[in-house]
Design a protein around this motif. Structure first.
Motif, short mmCIF file in Angstrom:
data_model
loop_
_atom_site.label_atom_id
_atom_site.label_comp_id
_atom_site.label_asym_id
_atom_site.label_seq_id
_atom_site.Cartn_x
_atom_site.Cartn_y
_atom_site.Cartn_z
N ASP A 150 0.78 -1.38 0.10
CA ASP A 150 -0.11 0.08 0.04
C ASP A 150 0.92 1.34 -0.03
OD1 ASP A 150 -2.21 -1.41 -0.06
OD2 ASP A 150 -2.68 -1.39 2.14
N ARG A 151 1.92 1.25 1.11
CA ARG A 151 2.59 2.52 0.93
C ARG A 151 3.52 2.62 -0.33
NH1 ARG A 151 2.34 4.84 5.70
NH2 ARG A 151 1.68 3.69 7.61
N ALA A 152 3.90 1.53 -0.88
CA ALA A 152 4.97 1.88 -2.23
C ALA A 152 4.07 2.14 -3.20
CB ALA A 152 5.43 0.27 -2.24
N GLU A 153 2.80 1.66 -3.18
CA GLU A 153 1.86 2.04 -4.45
C GLU A 153 1.66 3.47 -4.29
OE1 GLU A 153 -0.28 2.19 -7.60
OE2 GLU A 153 0.87 0.59 -7.15
N GLN A 154 1.30 4.04 -3.03
CA GLN A 154 1.08 5.40 -2.85
C GLN A 154 2.30 6.16 -3.28
OE1 GLN A 154 0.46 5.96 1.29
NE2 GLN A 154 -1.90 4.94 0.99
N LEU A 155 3.63 5.86 -2.99
CA LEU A 155 4.74 6.59 -3.39
C LEU A 155 4.83 6.50 -4.88
CD1 LEU A 155 8.21 6.34 -1.99
CD2 LEU A 155 7.80 5.59 -4.49
N LEU A 156 4.63 5.48 -5.57
CA LEU A 156 4.63 5.51 -7.14
C LEU A 156 3.50 6.46 -7.63
CD1 LEU A 156 5.49 1.82 -7.86
CD2 LEU A 156 7.19 3.70 -7.67
N LEU A 157 2.34 6.26 -7.07
CA LEU A 157 1.45 7.14 -7.71
C LEU A 157 1.64 8.53 -7.12
CD1 LEU A 157 -1.41 7.17 -9.02
CD2 LEU A 157 -2.39 7.15 -6.30
N ALA A 158 2.39 9.14 -6.33
CA ALA A 158 2.81 10.39 -6.23
C ALA A 158 3.63 10.81 -7.02
CB ALA A 158 3.24 10.51 -4.64
N VAL A 159 4.63 9.87 -7.42
CA VAL A 159 5.79 10.25 -8.28
C VAL A 159 4.92 10.67 -9.81
CG1 VAL A 159 7.69 9.60 -9.82
CG2 VAL A 159 7.65 9.12 -7.17
N GLU A 160 4.08 9.63 -10.05
CA GLU A 160 3.31 9.88 -11.34
C GLU A 160 2.41 11.25 -11.35
OE1 GLU A 160 2.22 5.86 -13.29
OE2 GLU A 160 1.66 5.94 -11.27
N GLN A 161 1.67 11.58 -10.31
CA GLN A 161 0.95 12.77 -10.16
C GLN A 161 1.90 13.97 -10.33
OE1 GLN A 161 -1.77 12.10 -6.82
NE2 GLN A 161 -2.97 10.78 -8.23
N CYS A 162 3.03 13.85 -9.50
CA CYS A 162 3.94 15.00 -9.78
C CYS A 162 4.48 15.31 -11.02
CB CYS A 162 5.22 14.84 -8.74
SG CYS A 162 4.66 15.13 -6.87
N CYS A 163 4.92 14.24 -11.65
CA CYS A 163 5.05 14.58 -13.08
C CYS A 163 4.14 15.19 -14.05
CB CYS A 163 5.50 13.16 -13.78
SG CYS A 163 7.08 12.22 -13.22
N ASP A 164 2.86 14.83 -13.74
CA ASP A 164 1.82 15.40 -14.27
C ASP A 164 1.75 16.94 -14.01
OD1 ASP A 164 1.23 12.91 -15.83
OD2 ASP A 164 -0.57 12.60 -14.23
N ARG A 165 1.81 17.21 -12.69
CA ARG A 165 1.67 18.56 -12.32
C ARG A 165 3.02 19.29 -12.79
NH1 ARG A 165 4.56 20.73 -8.71
NH2 ARG A 165 5.21 18.73 -7.74
N ILE A 166 4.16 18.78 -12.59
CA ILE A 166 5.30 19.65 -13.28
C ILE A 166 5.31 19.63 -14.63
CG2 ILE A 166 7.75 19.17 -13.79
CD1 ILE A 166 7.98 17.82 -10.88
N ASN A 167 4.73 18.81 -15.52
CA ASN A 167 4.50 19.06 -17.00
C ASN A 167 3.69 20.19 -17.38
OD1 ASN A 167 6.32 17.10 -17.71
ND2 ASN A 167 4.91 15.45 -17.92
N ASP A 168 2.71 20.18 -16.40
CA ASP A 168 1.46 21.33 -16.50
C ASP A 168 1.87 22.50 -16.26
OD1 ASP A 168 -0.40 19.26 -17.36
OD2 ASP A 168 -1.35 19.29 -15.63
#
Length: 112
Positions: free
Chosen positions: A8-26
């Motif tokens: 659960d914690r590892a999945e949260q971390l990977l999801l956060a990384v993906e969402q940060c990439c989306d935010r950074i790209n925007d």
């Protein structure tokens, strides 16, 4: 930590990384391509350098490989954060630093 808690914690971390990439790209001129395959996320920057983040399920760790080297992180419940197993800092702070170094732009990654 149980295997399920780790997952659960590892999945949260990977999801956060993906969402940060989306935010950074925007929000910036960065062009980070985040490629997810199972428990691994590969960040590819405009200059074709990469950062690879992956789960190490048997060890309950997250591994990060960047130009700066390879790093292992374990969840610390007292700090409520993924911390380097050799005392070299917190995952998202380090990822921000390595991504900034590799992209040439000030980039910030953070937990959800």
């Amino acid at each position: 930590m149980t295997d399920l808690e780790y997952l659960d914690r590892a999945e949260q971390l990977l999801l956060a990384v993906e969402q940060c990439c989306d935010r950074i790209n925007d929000e910036t001129d960065a062009d980070i391509d985040a490629q997810r395959v199972g428990g691994m996320v590969t960040l590819v920057f405009g200059n074709r350098s990469q950062i690879v983040i992956n789960q190490q399920k048997p060890l309950h760790e997250i591994w990060l490989a960047a130009r700066a080297g390879g790093f292992h992180y374990r969840f610390d419940a007292a700090q409520n954060a993924w911390v380097d197993t050799k005392g070299a800092g917190e995952f998202f702070a380090n990822l921000s630093s390595y991504a900034t170094e590799q992209s040439g732009l000030k980039l910030e990654f953070k937990a959800l």
